[in-house]
Design a protein around this motif. Structure first.
Motif, PDB file in Angstrom:
ATOM      1  N   VAL A  35       0.851  -1.192   0.000  1.00  0.00           N
ATOM      2  CA  VAL A  35       0.000   0.000   0.000  1.00  0.00           C
ATOM      3  C   VAL A  35       0.884   1.239   0.000  1.00  0.00           C
ATOM      4  O   VAL A  35       2.053   1.194   0.387  1.00  0.00           O
ATOM      5  CB  VAL A  35      -0.932   0.008   1.238  1.00  0.00           C
ATOM      6  N   SER A  36       0.314   2.370  -0.405  1.00  0.00           N
ATOM      7  CA  SER A  36       1.092   3.599  -0.519  1.00  0.00           C
ATOM      8  C   SER A  36       1.192   4.347   0.801  1.00  0.00           C
ATOM      9  O   SER A  36       2.084   5.167   0.985  1.00  0.00           O
ATOM     10  CB  SER A  36       0.460   4.513  -1.576  1.00  0.00           C
ATOM     11  N   ALA A  37       0.283   4.083   1.731  1.00  0.00           N
ATOM     12  CA  ALA A  37       0.268   4.789   3.018  1.00  0.00           C
ATOM     13  C   ALA A  37       0.589   3.815   4.144  1.00  0.00           C
ATOM     14  O   ALA A  37      -0.143   3.700   5.120  1.00  0.00           O
ATOM     15  CB  ALA A  37      -1.081   5.452   3.239  1.00  0.00           C
ATOM     16  N   ALA A  38       1.709   3.130   4.008  1.00  0.00           N
ATOM     17  CA  ALA A  38       2.041   2.056   4.941  1.00  0.00           C
ATOM     18  C   ALA A  38       2.357   2.564   6.341  1.00  0.00           C
ATOM     19  O   ALA A  38       2.197   1.829   7.312  1.00  0.00           O
ATOM     20  CB  ALA A  38       3.229   1.265   4.396  1.00  0.00           C
ATOM     21  N   LEU A  39       2.815   3.822   6.462  1.00  0.00           N
ATOM     22  CA  LEU A  39       3.226   4.331   7.770  1.00  0.00           C
ATOM     23  C   LEU A  39       2.182   5.229   8.412  1.00  0.00           C
ATOM     24  O   LEU A  39       2.309   5.587   9.582  1.00  0.00           O
ATOM     25  CB  LEU A  39       4.544   5.103   7.659  1.00  0.00           C
ATOM     26  N   THR A  40       1.148   5.594   7.655  1.00  0.00           N
ATOM     27  CA  THR A  40       0.187   6.563   8.192  1.00  0.00           C
ATOM     28  C   THR A  40      -1.237   6.039   8.269  1.00  0.00           C
ATOM     29  O   THR A  40      -2.090   6.693   8.853  1.00  0.00           O
ATOM     30  CB  THR A  40       0.193   7.844   7.320  1.00  0.00           C
ATOM     31  N   CYS A  41      -1.509   4.875   7.672  1.00  0.00           N
ATOM     32  CA  CYS A  41      -2.862   4.322   7.725  1.00  0.00           C
ATOM     33  C   CYS A  41      -2.912   3.152   8.699  1.00  0.00           C
ATOM     34  O   CYS A  41      -1.909   2.478   8.943  1.00  0.00           O
ATOM     35  CB  CYS A  41      -3.326   3.861   6.340  1.00  0.00           C
ATOM     36  N   SER A  42      -4.101   2.898   9.249  1.00  0.00           N
ATOM     37  CA  SER A  42      -4.300   1.803  10.191  1.00  0.00           C
ATOM     38  C   SER A  42      -3.881   0.485   9.553  1.00  0.00           C
ATOM     39  O   SER A  42      -4.111   0.260   8.360  1.00  0.00           O
ATOM     40  CB  SER A  42      -5.781   1.740  10.580  1.00  0.00           C
ATOM     41  N   PRO A  43      -3.210  -0.399  10.320  1.00  0.00           N
ATOM     42  CA  PRO A  43      -2.991  -0.319  11.773  1.00  0.00           C
ATOM     43  C   PRO A  43      -1.649   0.279  12.184  1.00  0.00           C
ATOM     44  O   PRO A  43      -1.238   0.124  13.325  1.00  0.00           O
ATOM     45  CB  PRO A  43      -3.042  -1.798  12.178  1.00  0.00           C
ATOM     46  N   ALA A  44      -0.925   0.919  11.259  1.00  0.00           N
ATOM     47  CA  ALA A  44       0.347   1.548  11.634  1.00  0.00           C
ATOM     48  C   ALA A  44       0.083   2.663  12.644  1.00  0.00           C
ATOM     49  O   ALA A  44      -0.831   3.469  12.477  1.00  0.00           O
ATOM     50  CB  ALA A  44       1.037   2.108  10.391  1.00  0.00           C
ATOM     51  N   ASP A  45       0.871   2.696  13.715  1.00  0.00           N
ATOM     52  CA  ASP A  45       0.687   3.698  14.755  1.00  0.00           C
ATOM     53  C   ASP A  45       2.064   4.170  15.211  1.00  0.00           C
ATOM     54  O   ASP A  45       2.750   3.482  15.970  1.00  0.00           O
ATOM     55  CB  ASP A  45      -0.094   3.103  15.927  1.00  0.00           C
ATOM     56  N   ALA A  46       2.482   5.337  14.723  1.00  0.00           N
ATOM     57  CA  ALA A  46       3.817   5.844  15.038  1.00  0.00           C
ATOM     58  C   ALA A  46       3.981   6.082  16.530  1.00  0.00           C
ATOM     59  O   ALA A  46       5.083   5.988  17.068  1.00  0.00           O
ATOM     60  CB  ALA A  46       4.076   7.133  14.261  1.00  0.00           C
ATOM     61  N   ARG A  47       2.876   6.376  17.239  1.00  0.00           N
ATOM     62  CA  ARG A  47       2.974   6.682  18.661  1.00  0.00           C
ATOM     63  C   ARG A  47       3.402   5.474  19.483  1.00  0.00           C
ATOM     64  O   ARG A  47       3.841   5.616  20.626  1.00  0.00           O
ATOM     65  CB  ARG A  47       1.627   7.197  19.161  1.00  0.00           C
ATOM     66  N   ALA A  48       3.292   4.274  18.906  1.00  0.00           N
ATOM     67  CA  ALA A  48       3.743   3.079  19.619  1.00  0.00           C
ATOM     68  C   ALA A  48       5.263   2.987  19.663  1.00  0.00           C
ATOM     69  O   ALA A  48       5.808   2.153  20.386  1.00  0.00           O
ATOM     70  CB  ALA A  48       3.167   1.830  18.945  1.00  0.00           C
ATOM     71  N   GLY A  49       5.950   3.833  18.888  1.00  0.00           N
ATOM     72  CA  GLY A  49       7.399   3.807  18.873  1.00  0.00           C
ATOM     73  C   GLY A  49       7.986   3.051  17.699  1.00  0.00           C
ATOM     74  O   GLY A  49       9.210   3.001  17.541  1.00  0.00           O
ATOM     75  N   TYR A  50       7.127   2.479  16.880  1.00  0.00           N
ATOM     76  CA  TYR A  50       7.608   1.715  15.717  1.00  0.00           C
ATOM     77  C   TYR A  50       6.452   1.522  14.750  1.00  0.00           C
ATOM     78  O   TYR A  50       5.273   1.683  15.095  1.00  0.00           O
ATOM     79  CB  TYR A  50       8.142   0.340  16.149  1.00  0.00           C
ATOM     80  N   VAL A  51       6.802   1.141  13.521  1.00  0.00           N
ATOM     81  CA  VAL A  51       5.830   0.666  12.534  1.00  0.00           C
ATOM     82  C   VAL A  51       6.423  -0.589  11.895  1.00  0.00           C
ATOM     83  O   VAL A  51       7.643  -0.793  11.921  1.00  0.00           O
ATOM     84  CB  VAL A  51       5.514   1.723  11.451  1.00  0.00           C
ATOM     85  N   LEU A  52       5.560  -1.418  11.339  1.00  0.00           N
ATOM     86  CA  LEU A  52       5.999  -2.638  10.669  1.00  0.00           C
ATOM     87  C   LEU A  52       5.961  -2.427   9.165  1.00  0.00           C
ATOM     88  O   LEU A  52       4.940  -2.011   8.612  1.00  0.00           O
ATOM     89  CB  LEU A  52       5.093  -3.811  11.050  1.00  0.00           C
ATOM     90  N   LEU A  53       7.074  -2.735   8.500  1.00  0.00           N
ATOM     91  CA  LEU A  53       7.165  -2.673   7.044  1.00  0.00           C
ATOM     92  C   LEU A  53       7.683  -4.016   6.561  1.00  0.00           C
ATOM     93  O   LEU A  53       8.854  -4.354   6.796  1.00  0.00           O
ATOM     94  CB  LEU A  53       8.082  -1.544   6.596  1.00  0.00           C
TER      95      LEU A  53
END
Length: 448
Positions: A35-53
């Motif tokens: 997807v194009s919004a891998a870091l900003t769309c659910s379930p990615a949550d930057a506030r958790a301290g990480y994102v999964l790619l």
């Protein structure tokens, strides 16, 4: 409007919007859709301290009131995803299964729960994505709906499947996330009270934490299985407290790359074989049509052709199978159809414009009787779906003859495995082996 990546800042911090653009651009040609919004769309949550790619954990940093990531980590995650070998025909069932509950923790991947929950909801796949105002719901940046395969199951039901390479990728992401959270808890419990690190310190520490927990080294914190559970009965061991955590600490004994998740055991003799990952566990499960009827599908090519020694060694971790120089009845039936009856399988000319011939239809093998009474057990190998309807039964082979043929083939194919087998190891085995316990539901995704 997506943000531009500032030239010359490769390896520095970039905003999540810019990271989205980097991820989308680098993975545009990947065999695994993203997807194009891998870091900003659910379930990615930057506030958790990480994102999964993909299969990698990418740390997020609070930088001047907004969240950022290290560009080099996004590029590494994209490179790993692009290197994944993708086979759209090698599928693993992911649902729907009975008794699925809504994911308990929204902050973690738990991709099997998330997919199963969405599949059982009205509207099926894509329902969440079609909700008003909802972005494209993804899993670790992967657009799983584009590669989800629907297959009929009975007259009205449907089953859902994903390519095995994607299943392994998501399992790696889930494992990497678990390790990341464990490390974070350990740091919070043991760290002394100090001043918060500066933004520059966070950026420098980001790559170091990635190297310690990234899934390209999933076995760094795992230990290889060295036969610690040999000879133990699954019915006893599965009830012991803490065994699930112990299993999760081993590397899969078959592929030796993924973390183990399931304690595989012989359904005929009841002995534990070894800890394996979800993917390998589904790989070796017979394709039962009925309790005494299996279809010899494409994954048997790997079991008996390309990765033969690994699987034979795994099956013979059961003392019962090793002592009798055989396989569980469903596996022996599949071997008989796929290997022993290979010269009997008819072929047909390939479509016009190409050369050669292709095997006819789909092999199926059924049996009457039981391995408990070998004299009365008979295997019947047939061909289904012949284009011209010409072929039915190819052969009827008594159980004892099939077992003898397997023993001969084993000695030629895997001498080391054959050398460890034989009647001199019958001491301590049950005098009467148990009937086959058939797993026809396709579930088996829980640990026990």
């Amino acid at each position: 409007m997506s943000e531009r990546v500032i030239p010359g800042r490769t390896g520095g911090l970039i905003t999540l919007g810019a990271a989205d653009a980097v991820w989308a651009g680098l993975t545009a040609g990947s065999a695994v859709p993203t997807v194009s919004a891998a870091l900003t769309c659910s379930p990615a949550d930057a506030r958790a301290g990480y994102v999964l790619l993909g299969g990698r954990v990418v740390a997020t940093v609070a930088d001047g009131g907004r969240w950022s990531v290290a560009e080099i980590e996004v590029r590494r995650a994209a490179a790993e995803l692009n290197a994944v070998e993708f086979d759209g025909q090698d599928l693993v069932r992911v649902g729907p299964f009975r008794g699925v509950q809504e994911p308990r923790r929204e902050g973690t991947l738990r991709w099997r729960e998330r997919i199963a929950w969405e599949l059982q909801e009205p509207g099926g796949p894509g329902r969440a994505a079609r909700r008003e105002g909802a972005g494209p719901y993804h899993l670790a940046g992967i657009d799983w709906r584009r590669i989800l395969v629907e297959q009929p199951h009975g007259r009205t039901a449907r089953t859902w499947w994903l390519p095995r390479s994607v299943v392994r990728l998501l399992d790696a992401a889930e494992h990497a996330e678990t390790r990341w959270l464990q490390a974070a808890r350990t740091r919070s419990e043991t760290a002394a009270v100090t001043e918060p690190p500066s933004h520059h310190d966070q950026a420098r520490a980001c790559e170091g934490r990635q190297q310690a927990t990234s899934p390209d080294r999933p076995t760094a914190a795992l230990r290889p299985y060295n036969g610690e559970l040999t000879g133990q009965l699954y019915s006893v061991l599965s009830r012991k407290h803490g065994i699930s955590g112990k299993v999760a600490g081993w590397t899969c004994t078959v592929c030796r790359t993924a973390p183990a998740a399931v304690l595989d055991h012989c359904h005929e003799h009841g002995y534990v074989r070894a800890p394996v990952c979800h993917s390998c566990n589904t790989q070796e499960r017979p394709d039962h049509l009925y309790s005494n009827d299996i279809r010899v599908a494409g994954h048997y090519l790997r079991l008996f052709d390309t990765h033969t020694a690994d699987w034979l060694r795994h099956w013979h971790r059961c003392p019962g199978c090793r002592a009798r120089t055989t396989l569980p009845l469903p596996h022996l039936a599949a071997w008989t159809a796929h290997i022993a009856c290979r010269p009997l399988r008819p072929t047909h000319p390939t479509p016009r414009g190409s050369r050669g011939r292709k095997p006819c239809g789909v092999l199926r093998v059924s049996w009457t009787g039981s391995q408990n009474a070998p004299r009365s057990c008979l295997l019947t190998v047939a061909v289904d779906f012949c284009p011209s309807g010409e072929h039915r039964v190819l052969a009827r082979i008594p159980y004892r003859e099939a077992a003898e043929k397997f023993g001969t083939w084993l000695a030629e194919t895997a001498p080391a495995v054959a050398a460890a087998a034989g009647p001199d190891r019958l001491d301590g085995l049950p005098t009467r082996i148990r009937p086959v316990i058939v797993d026809t539901s396709g579930e088996g995704l829980a640990l026990f």
